[in-house]
Design a protein around this motif. Sequence first.
Motif, short mmCIF file in Angstrom:
data_model
loop_
_atom_site.label_atom_id
_atom_site.label_comp_id
_atom_site.label_asym_id
_atom_site.label_seq_id
_atom_site.Cartn_x
_atom_site.Cartn_y
_atom_site.Cartn_z
N ALA A 129 11.89 4.47 -10.57
CA ALA A 129 11.01 5.56 -10.18
C ALA A 129 9.64 5.43 -10.84
CB ALA A 129 11.64 6.90 -10.55
N LEU A 131 8.84 5.81 -14.08
CA LEU A 131 8.57 6.87 -15.05
C LEU A 131 8.37 6.32 -16.46
CD1 LEU A 131 11.17 9.47 -13.81
CD2 LEU A 131 8.77 9.35 -13.26
N ASP A 143 0.86 0.00 -12.93
CA ASP A 143 0.65 1.15 -12.07
C ASP A 143 1.69 1.10 -10.94
OD1 ASP A 143 -0.26 3.30 -10.72
OD2 ASP A 143 -2.19 2.43 -10.12
N PRO A 144 2.60 2.10 -10.85
CA PRO A 144 3.65 2.05 -9.83
C PRO A 144 3.09 2.01 -8.41
CG PRO A 144 3.99 3.90 -11.33
CD PRO A 144 2.72 3.27 -11.71
N LYS A 145 1.87 2.49 -8.20
CA LYS A 145 1.32 2.51 -6.85
C LYS A 145 0.80 1.16 -6.40
CE LYS A 145 0.53 7.35 -6.71
NZ LYS A 145 -0.38 8.45 -6.95
N GLY A 149 5.25 -3.47 -1.16
CA GLY A 149 6.08 -2.97 -0.08
C GLY A 149 6.58 -1.55 -0.30
N PHE A 150 7.89 -1.37 -0.14
CA PHE A 150 8.47 -0.02 -0.24
C PHE A 150 8.48 0.48 -1.68
CE2 PHE A 150 11.85 -3.09 -0.69
CZ PHE A 150 12.55 -2.62 -1.78
N LYS A 152 6.08 0.89 -3.72
CA LYS A 152 4.90 1.61 -4.20
C LYS A 152 4.99 3.10 -3.94
CE LYS A 152 2.33 0.41 -0.09
NZ LYS A 152 1.33 -0.47 0.44
N PHE A 153 6.00 3.53 -3.16
CA PHE A 153 6.12 4.96 -2.85
C PHE A 153 7.07 5.64 -3.83
CE2 PHE A 153 5.25 3.09 1.44
CZ PHE A 153 3.93 3.49 1.46
N ASN A 154 6.88 6.95 -3.98
CA ASN A 154 7.69 7.71 -4.95
C ASN A 154 9.16 7.73 -4.53
OD1 ASN A 154 5.34 8.27 -6.25
ND2 ASN A 154 5.12 10.31 -5.41
N THR A 155 10.00 7.54 -5.49
CA THR A 155 11.44 7.58 -5.25
C THR A 155 12.09 8.47 -6.30
OG1 THR A 155 11.21 5.28 -4.63
CG2 THR A 155 13.43 6.13 -4.81
N TYR A 156 13.03 9.30 -5.88
CA TYR A 156 13.82 10.03 -6.87
C TYR A 156 15.27 9.67 -6.68
CZ TYR A 156 15.66 13.45 -3.51
OH TYR A 156 16.32 14.04 -2.48
N PHE A 157 16.07 9.97 -7.68
CA PHE A 157 17.48 9.59 -7.62
C PHE A 157 18.36 10.81 -7.88
CE2 PHE A 157 15.27 5.71 -8.52
CZ PHE A 157 15.91 4.79 -7.73
#
Lengths: 176, 178
Positions: A129, A131, A143-145, A149-150, A152-157
């Motif tokens: 994620a 964090l 920088d996570p962004k 590909g996929f 770079k988008f926000n993910t939660y678990f």
Amino acid sequence: MSLLLKNSYSLIKNAIVSTSLRTLSTTNQLRLKEIREHKEGSTVVLEGVFVPSPRTELLVRAENVKESPHICPNTCYMCALDLDVKHTDVLILSQFVRSDGCMLPRRITNLCPRQQKKIGKLVTMAQKAGLMINLTPSYCKKDPKKRYGFKKFNTYFDEKTIFMKRIPKPTDRFER
Amino acid sequence: MSAAKRVQQWATFARTWHIFDCKWQDPYQSAEVIKKYLLGMHKPIYHPMNDCGDVVVCINSREIALRGNDWRQRAYFHHTGYPGGATWTLAWEVHNKDPTMIIKKAVYKAMRGNLQRRHTMQRLFIYPGEEIPEDIVQNVTNQIRQLRLVPTRLDHIDEEEVKKFPKVMDYPTDYVLK
């Protein structure tokens, strides 16, 4: 002939380098075990010293926190604390992690197998994620962004997706 | 009709404008909430034949969060109508093209498929960032509460605070810190 040349080269190299190389370090601040050097008259004394851990004063244990602790002697400290840790609790999860974001092994964390597995998975979730982006290898883009590909988008678990059934319970130890 | 009653009448039948921040929100869970405001289901006067729905403005739709590996596993289906015209696009590819599409489709799917649905969708405004046109901001009077807490990154927390935070794990005495 070439072998002889190589050998002679390495011999010369060793002769130069070995004088300046030292395997003992004296000034590393971060070590819990530290080697110190000081002079007593004409003799140089080298001694290994145990440095107090920076965490001991802030340590939280169930026997100090809970009102009436009826803790089984075999449980580990995380089982005894009985915390509901989520993958967003980075202040807790970062304690189980090396500076490159890798989960510490069980001989260092001193957890039971169940908790080790669970916290390992929570650490993975937090890393995916993005964090704990400051606790990553040096080649990581910080920088996570900027990920590919996929990613770079926000993910939660969801913590329910950790398959706790497959992770052995402490009581399973003698049932093999 | 007294003045107070008249105002109550206006307030009852006026369209209220709500704002919803999509940052780190699951679109499929928040669609269930947005739908209720769009249809007016949160009002005591609600009836399906009654046009009492509100307007919802969604901001930060670029920052939505999908669960687990949904970004690469969820596919959006489209068919052109011609033979062999079926396409499946992954969620992250859809989001790359249009950051408002996923939340729009989620709300559309959450509502029942009747003749009112397309008109109700006209009352939903979605913006990928925080910048909204001024005439829309002026109408907004209410904020819809977020469903999930926005997580804090470790590097955004003060270093002093991280050091002072109560510790659970302690290193063994012969451990060399890395």
